[in-house]
Design an enzyme around this catalytic site. Structure first.
Site, PDB file in Angstrom:
ATOM      1  CG  ASN A 194     -13.293  18.735 -17.541  1.00 46.64           C
ATOM      2  OD1 ASN A 194     -12.685  19.427 -17.084  1.00 46.64           O
ATOM      3  ND2 ASN A 194     -13.310  19.238 -19.193  1.00 46.64           N
ATOM      4  CD1 TRP A 195     -16.119  18.717 -11.462  1.00 47.26           C
ATOM      5  CD2 TRP A 195     -14.728  19.212  -9.574  1.00 47.26           C
ATOM      6  NE1 TRP A 195     -16.465  18.024 -10.257  1.00 47.26           N
ATOM      7  CE2 TRP A 195     -15.615  18.252  -9.369  1.00 47.26           C
ATOM      8  CE3 TRP A 195     -13.838  19.830  -8.651  1.00 47.26           C
ATOM      9  CZ2 TRP A 195     -15.776  17.664  -8.170  1.00 47.26           C
ATOM     10  CZ3 TRP A 195     -13.976  19.243  -7.424  1.00 47.26           C
ATOM     11  CH2 TRP A 195     -14.843  18.259  -6.873  1.00 47.26           C
ATOM     12  CE  LYS A 196     -15.455  22.266 -19.586  1.00 47.62           C
ATOM     13  NZ  LYS A 196     -16.186  22.603 -20.781  1.00 47.62           N
TER      14      LYS A 196
ATOM     15  CG  HIS B 258     -11.527  19.890 -23.018  1.00 43.74           C
ATOM     16  ND1 HIS B 258     -11.885  21.208 -23.516  1.00 43.74           N
ATOM     17  CD2 HIS B 258     -12.306  19.410 -22.555  1.00 43.74           C
ATOM     18  CE1 HIS B 258     -12.966  21.373 -23.169  1.00 43.74           C
ATOM     19  NE2 HIS B 258     -13.595  20.231 -22.854  1.00 43.74           N
TER      20      HIS B 258
ATOM     21  CD  GLU C  82     -13.291  24.506 -22.274  1.00 41.33           C
ATOM     22  OE1 GLU C  82     -12.846  23.790 -21.250  1.00 41.33           O
ATOM     23  OE2 GLU C  82     -14.659  24.116 -22.496  1.00 41.33           O
TER      24      GLU C  82
ATOM     25  CD  GLU D  66     -15.360  17.085 -24.682  1.00 39.98           C
ATOM     26  OE1 GLU D  66     -16.249  16.965 -23.831  1.00 39.98           O
ATOM     27  OE2 GLU D  66     -14.252  17.799 -24.750  1.00 39.98           O
TER      28      GLU D  66
ATOM     29  N   GLY E 285     -20.426  23.415 -23.774  1.00 37.05           N
ATOM     30  CA  GLY E 285     -20.951  24.586 -22.808  1.00 37.05           C
ATOM     31  C   GLY E 285     -21.958  25.234 -23.488  1.00 37.05           C
TER      32      GLY E 285
ATOM     33  CB  SER F 197     -24.695  20.395 -24.259  1.00 32.12           C
ATOM     34  OG  SER F 197     -24.205  21.602 -24.324  1.00 32.12           O
TER      35      SER F 197
HETATM   36  P1  PGA Z   1     -20.084  20.870 -21.242  1.00 30.30           P
HETATM   37  O1  PGA Z   1     -18.535  20.602 -21.335  1.00 30.30           O
HETATM   38  O2  PGA Z   1     -20.817  19.577 -20.446  1.00 30.30           O
HETATM   39  O3  PGA Z   1     -20.283  21.880 -20.317  1.00 30.30           O
HETATM   40  O4  PGA Z   1     -20.680  21.112 -22.535  1.00 30.30           O
HETATM   41  C1  PGA Z   1     -18.035  19.222 -21.644  1.00 30.30           C
HETATM   42  C2  PGA Z   1     -16.600  19.519 -21.896  1.00 30.30           C
HETATM   43  O5  PGA Z   1     -16.026  20.254 -22.228  1.00 30.30           O
HETATM   44  O6  PGA Z   1     -16.066  18.400 -21.648  1.00 30.30           O
END
Ligand code: PGA
Length: 229
Positions: free
Chosen positions: A5-7, A83, A85, A148, A154, A191
């Site tokens: 997931n490159w966001k 997600h 976010e 998650e 993150g 993470s």
């Molecule tokens: P992260 O993100 O690996 O940077 O913690 C995971 C995610 O948001 O899917």
């Protein structure tokens, strides 16, 4: 399965193409920002393509949105939905995510549905409510569920294996009656790095991982993929 997931990264198409090259393994699903999907598709030979979001309507006056059909036309097979976010910064509710899941399934794409507690307190109640609302009347054999926990995303504060395993069992328990005996596909995200990725599969019993930060760094992602295959 490893989802990259490159966001909101990278900032140029050239970098996206380089990242696609180092991520091109059979069991990887690359989820770039919409604008790079085509460029990534034209480079990869083994990896599959996913998107990070889509809208819950097929077409119409919805400025700035992207439909499941458009994603399918570009070669996407998966769409990440719900997600944390998006739930946090774009106020997406579980019932809104549920309507996106249904439109994605209508187009025969696989939704990767994210769930997880926001706070560490009363985590079980939060997970129960979110899982039930988000996945209401969804044919569970057609979705991938990504557990998650928000504290782990993150932050480097990844979820310990025993707790992650308990959470996987909790989700399986919540959905037991609605899955008609078919096995659930549950992956872990938060993470994930090259040292812990394989443990989520071997120790905590997940079917794969959803990787954010570590999917952007060539050495780290290569090590991560090789630790699993
Ligand atoms: P992260 O993100 O690996 O940077 O913690 C995971 C995610 O948001 O899917």
């Amino acid at each position: 399965m490893i989802f990259a997931n490159w966001k909101l990264n990278p900032q140029t198409k050239e970098e996206a193409v380089k990242m696609a090259c180092f991520s091109d393994y059979e069991n990887v699903v690359i989820c770039p920002p919409f604008v790079y999907i085509e460029a990534v598709r034209d480079i990869i030979k083994r990896a599959k393509l996913g998107a990070q979001n889509c809208y819950h309507q097929k077409s119409g006056a919805y400025t700035g949105e992207v439909s499941a059909e458009m994603l399918k036309g570009l070669g996407c097979e998966y769409v990440i939905l719900g997600h944390s976010e998006r739930r946090e910064y774009f106020s997406e509710s579980s019932s809104f995510v549920n309507s996106k899941i249904k439109i994605v399934l209508e187009k025969e794409l696989t939704p990767v549905v994210c769930v997880g507690e926001k706070q560490k307190e009363n985590a079980i109640g939060q997970i129960e409510e979110q899982v039930k609302e988000t996945l209401q009347s969804v044919p569970l054999e057609k979705v991938i569920i990504a557990y998650e926990p928000v504290f782990a995303i993150g932050t480097g504060d990844f979820c310990p294996m025993d707790l992650a395993g308990e959470r996987r069992e909790l989700i399986e328990g919540i959905l037991k009656e609605s899955c008609n005996g078919s096995p659930l596909k549950i992956i872990y995200g938060g993470s994930v790095n090259s040292s812990n990725a394989s443990l989520y599969i071997k120790e905590a019993g997940f079917g794969g991982v959803l990787v954010g930060g570590a999917s952007l760094i060539e050495d780290e992602f290569t090590k991560l993929v090789k630790s699993i295959i």
